[in-house]
Design an enzyme around this catalytic site. Structure first.
Site, PDB file in Angstrom:
ATOM      1  N   HIS A  52      50.221 -24.005 -14.470  1.00 44.71           N
ATOM      2  CA  HIS A  52      49.238 -25.055 -14.768  1.00 44.71           C
ATOM      3  C   HIS A  52      47.814 -24.479 -14.747  1.00 44.71           C
ATOM      4  O   HIS A  52      47.030 -24.698 -15.678  1.00 44.71           O
ATOM      5  CB  HIS A  52      49.373 -26.174 -13.733  1.00 44.71           C
ATOM      6  N   GLU A  53      47.496 -23.709 -13.719  1.00 45.71           N
ATOM      7  CA  GLU A  53      46.149 -23.155 -13.612  1.00 45.71           C
ATOM      8  C   GLU A  53      45.874 -22.111 -14.684  1.00 45.71           C
ATOM      9  O   GLU A  53      44.749 -21.983 -15.167  1.00 45.71           O
ATOM     10  CB  GLU A  53      45.937 -22.556 -12.217  1.00 45.71           C
TER      11      GLU A  53
ATOM     12  N   HIS B 171      43.185 -31.089 -18.948  1.00 45.08           N
ATOM     13  CA  HIS B 171      44.375 -31.861 -18.607  1.00 45.08           C
ATOM     14  C   HIS B 171      44.872 -32.667 -19.808  1.00 45.08           C
ATOM     15  O   HIS B 171      44.088 -33.200 -20.577  1.00 45.08           O
ATOM     16  CB  HIS B 171      44.085 -32.820 -17.458  1.00 45.08           C
TER      17      HIS B 171
ATOM     18  N   HIS C  71      44.479 -23.723 -17.672  1.00 47.03           N
ATOM     19  CA  HIS C  71      43.033 -23.936 -17.581  1.00 47.03           C
ATOM     20  C   HIS C  71      42.275 -22.636 -17.843  1.00 47.03           C
ATOM     21  O   HIS C  71      41.259 -22.625 -18.538  1.00 47.03           O
ATOM     22  CB  HIS C  71      42.671 -24.457 -16.191  1.00 47.03           C
TER      23      HIS C  71
END
Length: 351
Positions: free
Chosen positions: A166-167, A176, A170
């Site tokens: 997930h990170e 998101h 980014h």
């Protein structure tokens, strides 16, 4: 000139409580839910390096490296990006990864770089390109495996692969997603989503394009596989079959501004300010801001500054669009205002 570090947006991932999020519209036509950072930051090369500069207390170095490698592979499998770990301590890397406690690096001096909050709560945060940093809370219990509660230790054991993936999204330039099935959804930790979903794929390929995985894509395409085996070709030969992105008709079009909203032409570089509603100190309402239908969740210094009822933007290509403020009270929207901002054409130089 605004310093580079002030142009970086930290993306924060938190453990979310409440009920499990489900998609009640799965039978409706697919719409775009992913979000690319509005500043447009992305890596300008596809061979990205990373280095782990500080390891966690609860997981050995080999398992940490394995977890991080698996997380990067989830993105290299669906994009033209490749990732290589740099282990030489003197070598530089595009993305640096570390496990820290409350006060780490410059978190006390930068509002865009929050300190960690101890056990539970915030798990990790990452910075957009070109800064390329991912920080994990070292107070958490990190494991190589699915997240679960340990009754013996009385703590949550957090899946490093899932949180890192997930990170990494980014750190590659994604915000998101609004799709509850997406890895980039803010509730992904709670729902346990470990793999990239179609919405994540559309987002990363919008940023970096896609490459065919097989050398036999041309013969397969001539055999009609693009139409007859679309799912197979989307996975292996998306470029040859023009399947990199979702069909245009499936992309959600931003809601047009109300008819009474005038388009305001603004010179490039001018700071434009908006104020939402009137001040009511007795019962301050909740204010939310949107750009072209996408909610603005945090400020981006140098581009967008959001503070309560006030929003300021710097006029440039990224910030053109329709800005809307909504005033909420007790869960209901009681009023909304919109402004359409466009860049004023620059006059040709006489030279």
């Amino acid at each position: 000139m605004v310093p580079l570090q002030l142009l970086l947006l930290v993306m924060i991932m938190k453990v979310c409580g409440g009920s499990r999020v489900t998609d009640s519209h799965t039978e409706r036509p697919r719409i775009k839910r992913y979000a690319i950072n509005p500043v447009g930051h992305k890596w300008t090369h596809h061979n990205i390096t990373y280095r782990i500069i500080k390891f966690p207390n609860t997981l050995n170095a080999d398992d940490t490296r394995k977890a991080i490698s698996i997380a990067f592979t989830k993105w290299s499998d669906v994009s033209p990006l490749t990732f290589c770990e740099v282990t030489d301590g003197n070598a530089t890397a595009d993305i640096t990864i570390g496990f820290y406690t409350f006060n780490h690096t410059d978190c006390w001096s930068s509002p865009l770089h929050p300190c960690f909050d101890g056990l539970n709560g915030e798990l990790a945060h990452a910075f957009l390109p070109p800064r390329g940093e991912i920080h994990f809370d070292n107070h958490e219990f990190w494991i190589l495996g699915k997240s679960r509660f340990s009754w013996k230790q009385g703590v949550w054991l957090n899946d490093l692969v899932q949180v890192a993936a997930h990170e990494i999204g980014h750190a590659l330039g994604l915000w998101h997603s609004r799709d509850p099935q997406a890895l980039m959804h803010p509730n992904a930790t709670y729902t346990g989503q470990r793999n990239v979903a179609q919405d994540d794929i559309w987002g990363i390929q919008r940023l970096y394009g896609c490459l065919d995985k097989k050398r036999v894509c041309d013969p397969w395409a001539r055999l009609g596989f693009c139409e007859r085996r679309k799912t197979f070709m989307k996975k292996n030969c998306p470029q040859r079959c023009d399947l990199c992105f979702e069909p245009l008709e499936a992309v959600a079009t931003p809601t047009p501004p109300p008819a009474n909203v005038k388009i305001k032409m603004v010179p490039r570089g001018k700071v434009v300010g908006f104020r939402c509603g009137t001040k009511n100190p007795r019962s301050p309402p909740k204010v939310s801001w949107y750009k072209d239908g996408e909610q603005i969740l945090t400020s981006i210094p140098g581009y967008i500054i959001m503070k309560g009822r006030d929003l300021r933007i710097v006029a440039n290509e990224f910030n053109e669009g329709v800005y809307t403020c909504r005033i909420h009270r007790r869960g209901d929207i009681i009023s909304a205002n919109s402004w359409a901002i466009r860049l004023k054409p620059e006059e040709p130089s006489n030279s």
